[in-house]
Write an enzyme that holds these catalytic residues in place. Structure first.
Site, short mmCIF file in Angstrom:
data_model
loop_
_atom_site.label_atom_id
_atom_site.label_comp_id
_atom_site.label_asym_id
_atom_site.label_seq_id
_atom_site.Cartn_x
_atom_site.Cartn_y
_atom_site.Cartn_z
N LYS A 39 43.67 -18.44 -53.89
CA LYS A 39 44.69 -19.21 -54.59
C LYS A 39 45.60 -19.90 -53.56
CE LYS A 39 47.76 -15.19 -54.98
NZ LYS A 39 48.52 -14.32 -55.90
N ARG A 138 54.85 -7.65 -64.09
CA ARG A 138 54.74 -9.09 -63.95
C ARG A 138 53.84 -9.63 -65.05
NH1 ARG A 138 52.27 -11.54 -58.42
NH2 ARG A 138 50.40 -10.53 -59.29
N TYR A 267 71.18 -32.09 -34.86
CA TYR A 267 72.27 -32.09 -35.82
C TYR A 267 73.24 -30.93 -35.59
CZ TYR A 267 69.58 -35.46 -38.57
OH TYR A 267 68.89 -36.58 -38.99
N MET A 315 63.77 -32.66 -40.13
CA MET A 315 62.74 -32.83 -41.15
C MET A 315 61.36 -33.08 -40.54
SD MET A 315 62.66 -35.42 -44.42
CE MET A 315 64.16 -34.69 -45.12
#
Length: 389
Positions: A39, A138, A267, A315
């Site tokens: 998955k 769950r 930053y 980023m």
């Protein structure tokens, strides 16, 4: 080899994946099947490529979380049985299950009504896998309410009980008390099913941690995810099998500059140079899956040397202190996760630094990073790996 124009990429080692799968397969008894959990795009490793390797090395089932993941495998020509571990709740989804030959998890009475109705309308029988919640809280029918639902499945037209399973919540905990409580509850359900004379072709309970913890948890099949990708689920489970990390993460240096003492970096100037430094800007950042929380904490490998990352990770870029690395150049490949020379950085190292889990790190690398097969001294293809015995 990586695209010469690529700024960063995820590197997948099919040899390590094959070795891990064989090690797991040999650890299991001859009567225990291996379901490979692929998955989340095989935990970020590439579901189709991983499926081809693990099936060639002894896995007999694949496990996915969503219908879309299963369809991707079928469209790629993967014919092995697929267990859908997540839920479906519409007739259209069940019709797709039938069309693509995907076997669903049944956890509620609503599931049974839906599966039965669609299968009968289609004039077929749908194999279903009943999830018994023994302590995960769950998905699944609560263990003390499971027997009536199991009986109903057994007597319902249109569906066939293919397996009973449960999922361990604390198998990676050094204290196994919770595991054995869940096993006891699961065993009670199985004993009652047997007393009622309801045949069940397959029983499975163990995840990677359960598989390594106790062979008595193996039953007819184990569902293995993390161990396939080269990691033990907990420190006390390390060393039981020879596992090798399958994923590497690499990027290129895009600029090198000299900075003076007192110069702030990135930053917020959360790092300020205290001496003359040579900085390398690297073309990878938090939008690619390098957590911002590793800023000023992580290291990387450059020309076989471990160097520190400085300043806030941005980023698309991060900065490394390469002052002590001679002959570093623009275009140089940097290893963020992987091995260079005598040094290795793993996803577990990042997880430890962030107080999180290895699963989250592996699944975090975005798909703007291409997945490539790692280089090998001898050219290796997935077909070559698949042919190994």
């Amino acid at each position: 080899m990586p695209d010469p124009q690529a700024r960063a990429w995820v590197e997948i080692d099919p040899v390590a994946l094959a070795q891990n799968t064989r090690a797991i397969r040999s650890y299991l008894g001859a009567q225990t099947e291996l379901l490979a959990v692929i998955k989340a795009d095989a935990y970020g490793h590439g579901a189709v490529a991983v499926a081809e390797v693990v099936l060639a090395q002894g896995a007999t089932w694949l496990g996915v979380a969503t219908l879309g993941e299963a369809i991707q495998l079928r469209r790629a020509g993967i014919g092995a049985p697929i267990l859908l571990l997540g839920g479906v709740d519409t007739a259209q989804q069940v019709q797709a299950l039938l069309y693509w030959r995907v076997e669903p998890t049944l956890a509620t009475w609503e599931h049974l009504r839906l599966f039965t109705q669609v299968a009968q309308t289609a004039g077929t029988i749908l194999p279903v896998h009943l999830d018994v919640d023994t302590g995960m809280s769950r998905f699944g029918v609560p263990w003390h309410e499971a027997i009536p639902l199991i009986q109903a499945v057994w007597h319902s037209p249109g569906v066939r009980l293919a397996s009973l399973y449960s999922h361990l919540a604390t198998a990676d905990d050094p204290d196994p008390q919770g595991v054995y409580l869940q096993q006891q509850r699961f065993r009670q359900v199985l004993q009652e099913v047997q007393r009622l004379g309801i045949p069940c072709p397959k029983v499975h309970l163990a995840n990677s941690a359960g598989m390594l913890l106790d062979r008595h948890l193996h039953y007819d099949m184990v569902r293995v995810g993390l161990a396939l990708y080269g990691y033990a689920p907990a420190p006390h489970l390390e060393g039981i099998l020879p596992l090798h990390p399958v994923m590497g993460v690499r990027a290129r240096i895009t600029q090198i500059k000299e900075i003076a003492p007192g110069t702030g970096v990135s930053y917020g100037h959360r790092f300020v140079a205290t001496q003359p430094m040579r900085l390398a800007t690297v073309g990878i950042g938090y939008a690619d899956g390098v957590p911002r929380g590793l800023s000023n904490r992580m290291t990387a490998l450059v020309r076989g040397r471990r160097v520190r990352q400085v300043g806030m990770i941005t980023m698309d870029q991060l900065m490394l202190d390469v002052t002590a690395v001679p002959e570093v150049q623009v275009g140089q490949i940097v290893t963020l996760i992987g091995r260079e020379g005598n040094h290795q950085i793993t996803a577990q190292d990042w997880a430890n630094d962030l107080d999180t889990i290895t699963w989250e790190i592996l699944c975090g690398f975005k798909h703007r990073l291409p997945r490539i097969l790692s280089a090998s001294p001898v050219p290796v293809s997935l077909g070559a790996i698949a042919s190994e015995s």
